[in-house]
Design a protein around this motif. Structure first.
Motif, short mmCIF file in Angstrom:
data_model
loop_
_atom_site.label_atom_id
_atom_site.label_comp_id
_atom_site.label_asym_id
_atom_site.label_seq_id
_atom_site.Cartn_x
_atom_site.Cartn_y
_atom_site.Cartn_z
N PRO B 203 0.82 -1.23 0.00
CA PRO B 203 0.00 0.00 0.00
C PRO B 203 0.84 1.27 0.00
O PRO B 203 0.46 2.27 -0.61
N ILE B 204 2.01 1.20 0.66
CA ILE B 204 2.88 2.38 0.70
C ILE B 204 3.33 2.72 -0.72
O ILE B 204 3.29 3.88 -1.16
N ILE B 205 3.73 1.69 -1.45
CA ILE B 205 4.19 1.94 -2.83
C ILE B 205 3.01 2.43 -3.68
O ILE B 205 3.13 3.37 -4.45
N LYS B 206 1.86 1.79 -3.49
CA LYS B 206 0.71 2.11 -4.33
C LYS B 206 0.28 3.57 -4.19
O LYS B 206 -0.14 4.21 -5.16
N TYR B 207 0.38 4.09 -2.97
CA TYR B 207 -0.04 5.48 -2.78
C TYR B 207 1.15 6.46 -2.75
O TYR B 207 1.01 7.60 -2.38
N SER B 208 2.31 5.98 -3.21
CA SER B 208 3.48 6.87 -3.29
C SER B 208 3.54 7.46 -4.70
O SER B 208 2.95 6.92 -5.64
N PRO B 209 4.29 8.57 -4.87
CA PRO B 209 4.39 9.14 -6.22
C PRO B 209 5.06 8.19 -7.22
O PRO B 209 4.85 8.30 -8.42
N ILE B 210 5.84 7.24 -6.70
CA ILE B 210 6.54 6.31 -7.60
C ILE B 210 5.54 5.50 -8.43
O ILE B 210 5.72 5.30 -9.63
#
Lengths: 332, 263
Positions: B203-210
């Motif tokens: 989830p951290i990656i999914k909602y990160s700008p990356i």
């Protein structure tokens, strides 16, 4: 101070700017020390300067390196924010109305390129027309007009990267004129150019000033630029205005001196004559500097004895010398 | 807006002069794709196998798309340009023009990126087709959706790199910051889809700008659904607005610190 009146397009009052410059002691120890406890020097780049410029004037804004002239110009154009004082350019404050002001001023910095080097001058001019929101048909007309005025026919469709420096500067000036600015700031427009091209640029600036009544603020280290273009000169040194006068006054009255080159039949001794300084004395040729406050020209000629003169040339002190003297006086 | 489109057009025209030089730079793209092709062929012993929800073909198309986005952006060069503009005082000459420097940089960079994007996309599609023999399931809607997402990803990425470059107002060299950013994109957004990471950080990656700048358009390309598309576009629009605000904020604060020396 000249130029104060209802026609003033630039009014600067008590303008000051201070820079904080990091200082470092010498050596590695100094470098480490500056990381832990950085020290700063306060440089007063501009100190309390005031002046105004009238519509249509071409003024020289000059001074030695580090005098504060570029800082002043950058504050007038809105690039830098003043610490104190006010600037009024065409009724706008550059630090608050930068974007609005941009539509009314043009800038050419001889050492910086504003043109797109891979595009032709024509495409560049169209680009500048677009960013100044000028309708296409008007841009076309303007390009046509400036193409003629600045004689760009030969290279208007050659990519800028292939132009000579002189051609590029001409295009830089034209690019700054597309939006018909009321004031043009020219910062060393002839730097690096050969004398013939310099002359050409000066002629074109003069023609533009006459044609469009554009006010021009010129900075240059080339005294000929100033002499040939400007009727008024403001000299800045150590952040202060040390002279604001007409070019005529500067030339003829500031130092009140004339140079006499004379070829004599017989030698004349003028040592210890008050008001006359012998610059060169070789065989029968003399070069004298006459202080007009102490001696008139006719007195000087009488001292030489008119029958003794084979050839004579009376000239003003070169402007370059006058200006360097003012720079030096300012340093004292 | 018209002036910004003109800036975009001028940059595009300017770069068209160098189309051959730009194309030469894509040799590394071909090598990269070839390496990943071999890597995934080795990982997937059976081509019909599914790992973390992806077939081998989907995995390779995923990398083709993320690499298209990264290669066409030419971020390092752009970051250096913004840094130099601040350091050399060139930014000052943009200040006195009737446009905003942030938007000027954005549209000017999009002009270069568009040309690079077209060239590298053609190359990527040809390579993908040669190596894999087929495309993922595509419809007109999915192609349009992926393109919209790619445009948004590029805009967000450009704004982020602009912000990183504008930090030069405060520190001498921003290239280390850019280096960290580019490596995060490479590891978390280019090589592997988020499903390959531990569940806890997904989830951290999914909602990160990356995710917004790299993984999202590639995921849409390999597995398009209307719900994923809407969700992606919402995330991207939020990031676009946030990045635009942050970039303007850094610029406005920084420009007051501007010292232009000499000349």
């Amino acid at each position: 101070m000249k130029g104060v009146g209802s026609m003033a397009v630039i009014t600067v009052k008590k303008l000051s700017k201070v820079f904080k410059v990091k200082v470092k002691e010498k050596g590695l120890k100094g470098s480490l020390k500056s990381i832990i406890k950085p020290k700063y020097n306060i440089i007063k780049a501009v100190k309390n300067i005031s002046f105004s410029v009238d519509k249509g004037e071409i003024i020289a804004f000059i001074g030695p390196n580090g005098a504060g002239k570029s800082t002043s110009i950058k504050m007038m154009t809105g690039i830098l924010f003043p610490d104190n004082g006010t600037i009024d350019i065409l009724g706008l404050d550059p630090s608050k109305d930068r974007k609005r002001l941009a539509y009314s001023i043009g800038c050419v910095f001889g050492q910086k390129e504003q043109l797109w080097t891979h595009l032709t001058p024509y495409d560049n001019f169209k680009f500048f027309g677009a960013i100044y929101d000028i309708p296409e048909s008007i841009v076309e007309k303007k390009i046509e007009e400036l193409r003629e005025l600045f004689e760009l026919e030969e290279f208007i469709n050659t990519p800028v990267r292939n132009l000579s420096l002189g051609q590029r500067i001409r295009c830089e000036i034209v690019a700054s004129l597309i939006h018909e600015p009321k004031i043009l700031f020219l910062d060393e427009p002839t730097i690096g150019l050969d004398p013939v091209v310099k002359e050409k640029i000066r002629t074109l600036i003069k023609r533009m000033n006459k044609e469009y009544k554009t006010t021009v603020v010129l900075t240059s280290h080339d005294i000929s630029d100033i002499e040939k273009l400007c009727k008024r000169v403001i000299i800045v040194n150590k952040g202060q205005i040390v002279l604001d006068d007409t070019m005529d006054n500067l030339k003829y009255h500031y130092l009140n001196k004339k140079i006499i080159d004379v070829k004599m039949k017989e030698k004349v001794n003028l040592d210890d004559v008050e008001g006359i300084n012998i610059l060169k004395d070789k065989d029968y040729n003399l070069k004298l500097e006459v202080d007009l406050k102490k001696k008139t020209i006719s007195d000087a000629i009488n001292l030489l004895n008119i029958d003794n003169i084979i050839d004579i040339n009376i000239s003003n002190i070169p402007l370059e010398e006058i200006i360097s003297q003012i720079y030096k006086d300012g340093d004292k | 807006m018209k002036k910004y489109l003109y800036i975009f057009k001028s940059e595009l025209m300017s770069n068209l002069q160098y189309i051959f030089d730009i194309s030469i730079g894509f040799i590394s793209y071909c090598i990269l794709i070839y390496i990943f092709l071999n890597l995934w062929q080795y990982v997937y012993s059976d081509p019909s196998e599914i790992i973390n929800g992806y077939t081998m073909k989907q995995m390779i198309w995923y990398v083709i798309i993320t690499e298209i986005l990264w290669m066409s952006l030419s971020g390092r060069k752009y970051n250096r340009k913004i840094c130099n503009d601040v350091k050399t005082g060139n930014i000052a000459y943009n200040i006195i023009k009737p446009y905003n420097y942030v938007e000027y940089s954005l549209f000017s960079h999009l002009g270069i990126t568009t040309l690079r994007f077209i060239l590298v996309t053609i190359l990527g599609i040809v390579l993908g087709f040669i190596f894999l023999g087929s495309f993922p399931e595509l419809t007109v809607l999915s192609i349009i959706g992926v393109l919209i997402s790619c445009v948004l990803a590029t805009i967000i990425n450009t704004l982020i790199i602009t912000s990183l470059g504008l930090i030069s107002f405060y520190i001498e060299d921003t290239s280390p910051i850019y280096w960290v950013y580019s490596k995060l994109i490479l590891v978390l957004g280019t090589i592997f889809p988020i499903e390959y990471f531990p569940k806890i950080i997904q989830p951290i990656i999914k909602y990160s700008p990356i995710y917004a700048v790299s993984s999202a358009p590639a995921k849409l390309f390999v597995d398009f659904s209307l719900i994923t598309f809407i969700e992606t576009i919402i995330i991207q629009i939020v990031y676009f607005l946030a990045c635009l605000g942050i970039t303007h904020f850094i610029y406005k604060k920084g420009v007051k610190k501007l010292n232009v020396n000499g000349g």
